[in-house]
Structures are given as C-alpha cells and as structure tokens.
Design an enzyme around this catalytic site. Structure first.
Site, short mmCIF file in Angstrom:
data_model
loop_
_atom_site.label_atom_id
_atom_site.label_comp_id
_atom_site.label_asym_id
_atom_site.label_seq_id
_atom_site.Cartn_x
_atom_site.Cartn_y
_atom_site.Cartn_z
N LYS A 104 0.92 -1.26 0.04
CA LYS A 104 -0.05 0.10 0.09
C LYS A 104 0.92 1.16 0.06
CE LYS A 104 -4.16 -1.80 2.27
NZ LYS A 104 -3.71 -3.19 2.39
N ARG A 141 -6.27 -8.29 -9.07
CA ARG A 141 -6.87 -9.43 -9.44
C ARG A 141 -8.43 -9.29 -9.52
NH1 ARG A 141 -9.72 -9.87 -4.25
NH2 ARG A 141 -8.56 -8.69 -2.47
#
Length: 673
Positions: free
Chosen positions: A116, A300
C-alpha cells in the site's frame, strides 16, 4: 485460446471459472486439499489433483505443488481466482519460468501495487489524489505514533501488504495507538508475512467506491464503471452494488479515468480494481460535493465482480481468458454501457449478533432461490458448496454470493429481499437475516451510505425478531401436526386427529423461544379444526389455527388473524422457521428427556470456535475484571478476543500461544475473587 487451464483456488470462484471455461470449450483442472476432497469445485472441473493437507499453507499456498500439477496435467495456464496466490508476485514469476501463463497482471504490476505504501507513492507521482497519511519505510513505533498525532485523530492503521480487511485498526485517540499498532502488526505478520504498516487520516462519512479496470497486452485499458462497497463489518464488505447510488456522470468519468491512469502507470494487464475512499463533505444528499482519494489497487478479480457483470452484460472471466491468451479487449470504452442496477450480498457462516463470530458446521439444509448461473438475470447465486457440505475452520467463512439485478435500485432491493427470504440454511449460524435487516433499513434504502452504516444503524440491525413467539409456536405446532398426519394409515387406531367421544381433546406444548419459556395449548375442535392458545394470562394469544400445503413446499399458515407462507425444517428438537417476514427458531421442550441437565459453566472459559491460541493477556494468579481481555484466538483468518465473563482470579492457563484448539475447549479457569 487455451485448451486447458488449472484453477489454483477453491470454493465459488473455482466453480465460477470452471463454468465460463466450459462454455468457451476450455478444459479445467481443479486442485484440492484434504478438507476439499469431495468439494463442489472438484466435481465442477474435468480433472482434479490433490495438493496437500487442509491448512492453506500446506495446500493452496504451496505454489510449487500447484505448478507441478499444472505441468503434469498438460495445463497451459493457471487462473489464481482471488485470495491465496492471486496477488503473489513470486507465484506469477514462477508460472512464467515454468512456461505457464499466469491469468492475471504481470509480476511487476503486482509488485508495484502490492504494498500500500509503495503504491500510494506511485499514485502521487501520477497525480491521483491521496488521503493525508504516512507511508514511509521507517516503522519505528514512536515515529508512527508521532505521525499519527500530527495527522490528527481518528486515524487508520493498515497493513502495507494487507487486503480483505485484515490488518486494519481504527484509532480514535492517541493513548490507544500503541496497543492498536501491536495488534495490527501481529495480524499482519500472521496473514501476510510482513508487519509493515501505513497510517492515514480516517475520512469522516467515507464511502468505499471502486472502479473495475481491464487492460490487454496491446496497451488498451478500459474501466467498466464503479461499485459501491461501503456497507462493511470489520472492514470487510457485506453488500456491494453497481452503479454507485448518487454517482454523477462527471465524477464517474473522473474516477474512471484516474483508475485507467493508475493501471497504465504499472503496465497493467487483465482484471483489476482501483479502490477509492470517497468523502461526503456536503452530507449524504449532496453527491456533487463528493471528493475521491486513491486507497489501493487489487491486482486480481474481486469477489464482487458479478454486479459489474450484471449491469454491463459482460463475462469478466471470459475477458480474463481472452486477454491472457493474447487477444485484445472485447470492447472499447465507448462501447460499454450501464443497464439497470445490481446488488450482491455475501452470505457468510457467522453470528452477527455475537460480533460476527465465524461459525463452522454442516449445511444440513441449503435451499437457494430460483436463479441462473451467469446471464444478466433477476437472481444469480455463485457458490462452492452443496447441501450436506461442511464449512471448516480452515478457509473463509463465505458460503455464497447472492446477486440480483433490476431496472432500478428499488426493484433490485425488492428482489434481494425476496431472494434472501427464499434462502434457507440450517446447521450453522449465518448472516442471512442480518442481510435482510441491512437491505431493508431506511438508511440503505435511501442510499445514506458510508462505511459506518452498520455501527450507525445497529439499533435496527441486531437482535431483531421479526416472526415473534405466537407465529413461531403456531408454525411449530402445525409442522408437528403435518408430520403426524403423514404417518397415519387406514387403520383407525393410527389416526392422530384428537378424537374424543365426550369432550374436546386439549394438548400441551412447551417451547423455548429466545431464552423465554412458553406454553401452548392445542384444542381439537369438533368440526376437525384447531384452536391454539400461546402464552399464559393477559399476554396469551388465542385463535383458530389452519394450515395447508403451499405451492413450492412449506405451508400456508393462518393463526390469530395472521396469514403467511412458512417453511419449517426440523432438526432434532429445534424447528427452524422461514417466512417472508423473517426467519427464527423455536425449541420444542421434552422436560422428562432433559431432567437434571444444567447450562451452568461455572468458571470455565471455552473456545467459541476451532482455531489457534494467539496470546494470553493474563497469567495464573492475576485478578481480572468483567469484560477484561484474557486471550486472543485466530480462526478463519481473523483475530477474536476472549473476555472475562465476571470478576475473578485466573486459576490456570490450559494452553500455550500457538496451540490449536477445538470448539468448546477450555482455555483457562477463573475462580471467584
């Protein structure tokens, strides 16, 4: 196009990929653990390979075995699904080294967006708005504390390598920061093998809106509009919908273009989701004032992708297979359209009224609403289980995804409630009724959305009993009478109609309903009907009882001026009752059978579920107060705190950190203070 692919996952996503591959003429190979030997996804594929023991680290996370299985079966590509290895850079590289196509983004994109903090620095360079925060490499706890103090509370601590709502802690004041940081880092290292965190300002009235992006190997990239995932518990999504309510065309375009820019910045290929936190400074009714900030990118396919499929009419798994085989995107940006509104509900094995405690057990009854598997339809169910299957402690608690589509949001909401009412699960606790409460709440119906909706509306979401004792008792009695009538024969002595020559027959029933002891008296009337009295004294409810078989199963039940459709599933002495207004359970008491039993547990503290002991916060001899944290357990990828039920003294610890325990195992003993 590929001839054969291996699906490196389990559950509903493995079944979902297998269905699309079959429609495209592509053979599939399943992998499975000991716990999944008879699982639905194994039967859904053309071949299956055993890859290890039940724990994910010994099977679904053991990528060397998965690659061996792909090569042994002649698969040309591997679809990772979501979760497990879907965002594992090393796995993507290993596939490439083995001559296999990884059906996902390049390893470099996973690496760029996987942390992140790193991804936020990359987005800052690309000009994407960021929430104020600290994403530095220096992880000294005192520095993190100072940064949090400088940002201003409330702040959110997030595992840098995290996802799925794990490794996140909300801190509302400075003195709570150190303990929250330690807990977050512990969960992060257990879940992701990396305890690095970032700290950011917690946006008030935040909405979680994400953009579905798709790129191909020719450099094309599009966004397939947005999804609102604001309704969350424990930072994990509960309901998702598309398009986002209140989204203006201008904001949709800005967010979509920002998401495409983010994807192109890392050379993205395949399906991905760019997640934004959206601030509502003008309140819920001023969407034109909304501001968005980049939160993270999931490299994804997402759990909630079916709502995007429902409003666009596109099969995103088919897009994945085509792009991974080198084909261009099936459509350009100007060819994509939004049609109608879709909502997805995640049906999970958990008890919402007990802090969403995960549940394990067998699906003794698993009945679904009428639906189709993929096409843009009114109702769709994606699942990886069947009636009789077990929900184990090894994997995620999600049982199924229920997706509805309508011309308008109001129509979709009505269909969602109807479909949830038709979803009957017996054998373990689920959140089905909680989902109905959320979807039916005034806040959700009016789209007054933010990530705190569940906490904000807890008065109307938790501890709700929509059926009530009179109707529950009537359904239980009627169900018992139906079973008795079904066992009657031609012999008059086998009749169970309560016939008496002189006086009407009265029959007593005793129940436990939500901890309340109740009596009911059934009267067999002369005309063949029934009268029923539920309760005693002034609170008693009297009225005629009538029931008849209903179309599609169950019964048409009438009692005391109320009429409803009811389905009763008997499980031992418990009747599980499902009606359009809600579901409940009632215990038929046999007092002689339970004479001498006691529910007292004394000073014992037991594990509420199978799992691992993470830590103890006390030692033998310590004095503790009611509500004080005693131990932490980990199950279904989440941490759960065991608290003292009363004041006392710790007499003995019966396990050590790291020990695996079964449900009901005594963890420690308390004695009176």
């Amino acid at each position: 196009m590929f001839n054969k692919i291996l699906i490196a996952n389990r559950g509903e996503i493995a079944c979902r990929v297998a269905a699309t591959a079959r429609r495209m003429g592509v053979k599939t190979v399943a992998v499975y653990s000991d716990a999944d030997a008879q699982a639905k996804h194994v039967a859904a594929c053309d071949e299956a390979v055993h890859i290890g023991a039940s724990a994910p680290k010994d099977s679904y996370l053991h990528w060397e075995r998965i690659i061996e299985a792909a090569k042994a079966t002649g698969a040309q590509a591997i679809h990772p699904g979501y979760g497990f290895l879907s965002e594992n850079e090393d796995f993507a590289k290993a596939c490439q080294s083995a001559g296999l196509v990884f059906i996902g983004p390049p390893a470099s994109a996973i690496s760029a967006m996987g942390l992140k903090a790193e991804s936020k620095r990359l987005m800052a360079k690309a000009g994407v708005p960021l929430v104020p925060g600290y994403q530095g490499e220096d992880q000294d706890p005192q520095l993190l504390q100072r940064e949090a103090d400088a940002i201003g509370y409330p702040v959110l601590i997030k595992a840098s390598a995290g996802g799925g709502g794990k490794g996140m802690r909300l801190v509302e004041k400075s003195e709570d920061f150190a303990a929250a940081l330690a807990s977050c880092q512990r969960e992060a290292i257990n879940s992701f093998g990396n305890d690095a965190v970032l700290v950011e300002k917690y946006v008030l009235r935040p909405r979680h809106i994400e953009i579905q992006v798709f790129g191909d190997t020719q450099g094309n990239c599009v966004y397939l509009f947005e999804r609102d995932c604001s309704v969350q518990r424990r930072h994990q999504k509960v309901l998702e919908e598309a398009p986002a309510p209140g989204m203006t065309p201008q904001l949709r375009q800005k967010m979509g273009e920002a998401a495409v820019a983010a994807a192109k910045a890392v050379g993205y290929v395949g399906a991905g989701t760019v997640e934004f936190i959206v601030e509502q400074p003008g309140g819920y009714d001023q969407p034109e004032a909304m501001k968005f900030y980049f939160m993270e990118m999931n490299t994804r396919l997402q759990v909630e992708h079916p709502v995007t499929e429902a409003i666009t009419g596109e099969d995103l798994v088919e897009w994945q297979l085509r792009v991974a085989s080198g084909q261009p995107l099936p459509k350009r940006q100007d060819e994509l359209r939004i049609t109608g509104h879709a909502i997805e509900a995640r049906i999970c094995a958990e008890n919402p009224d007990n802090n969403f405690l995960p549940a394990t057990g067998r699906l003794d009854v698993y009945r679904k609403p009428a639906c189709t598997s993929f096409e843009r339809s009114m109702v769709r169910v994606d699942d990886g289980v069947r009636e009789g299957d077990a929900i184990s402690p090894f994997y995620d608690s999600m049982i199924a995804k229920l997706i509805v589509h309508g011309d308008t949001r109001e129509q979709a909401l009505a269909r969602l409630d109807d479909a949830l009412a038709q979803t009957h699960i017996v054998g373990l606790a689920t959140n089905v009724q909680f989902l109905r409460h959320v979807a039916g709440s005034d806040a959700f119906a009016r789209a007054r959305l933010d990530t705190a909706l569940i906490q904000r509306e807890e008065a109307v979401l938790f501890g709700q009993e929509k059926v009530g004792l009179p109707l529950a008792a009537a359904a239980a009695v009627a169900s018992q009478l139906q079973r008795e009538q079904a066992g009657q024969g031609a012999d008059p002595f086998s009749r169970r109609d309560g016939w008496r020559s002189l006086i009407p027959c009265r029959r007593r029933f005793e129940f436990d309903f939500g901890g309340q002891h109740a009596k009911a008296w059934l009267t067999y009337e002369r005309d063949g009907g029934y009268g029923l009295e539920v309760g005693e004294g002034e609170a008693a409810v009297h009225g005629p009882l009538a029931f008849a078989p209903a179309a599609g199963g169950g019964m048409d039940l009438q009692y005391a001026g109320q009429r409803t459709q009811a389905v009763v599933h008997a499980q031992g002495e418990t009747d599980h009752i499902f009606t359009p207004r809600g579901a409940t359970r009632i215990e038929a008491l046999d007092l002689l059978a339970h004479a001498g039993e006691s529910a007292s547990e004394g000073g014992r503290l037991t594990a509420p579920m199978p799992g691992k002991v993470v830590s103890f916060a006390v030692q033998a001899g310590d004095k503790v107060a009611k509500g004080q944290a005693l131990a932490v357990m980990e199950a279904m990828k989440m941490e759960h705190t065991i608290a003292a039920p009363a004041d006392g003294v710790v007499a003995e610890l019966l396990y050590a950190p790291g020990d695996q325990v079964t449900e009901g195992a005594e963890l420690l003993r308390l004695s009176a203070a």
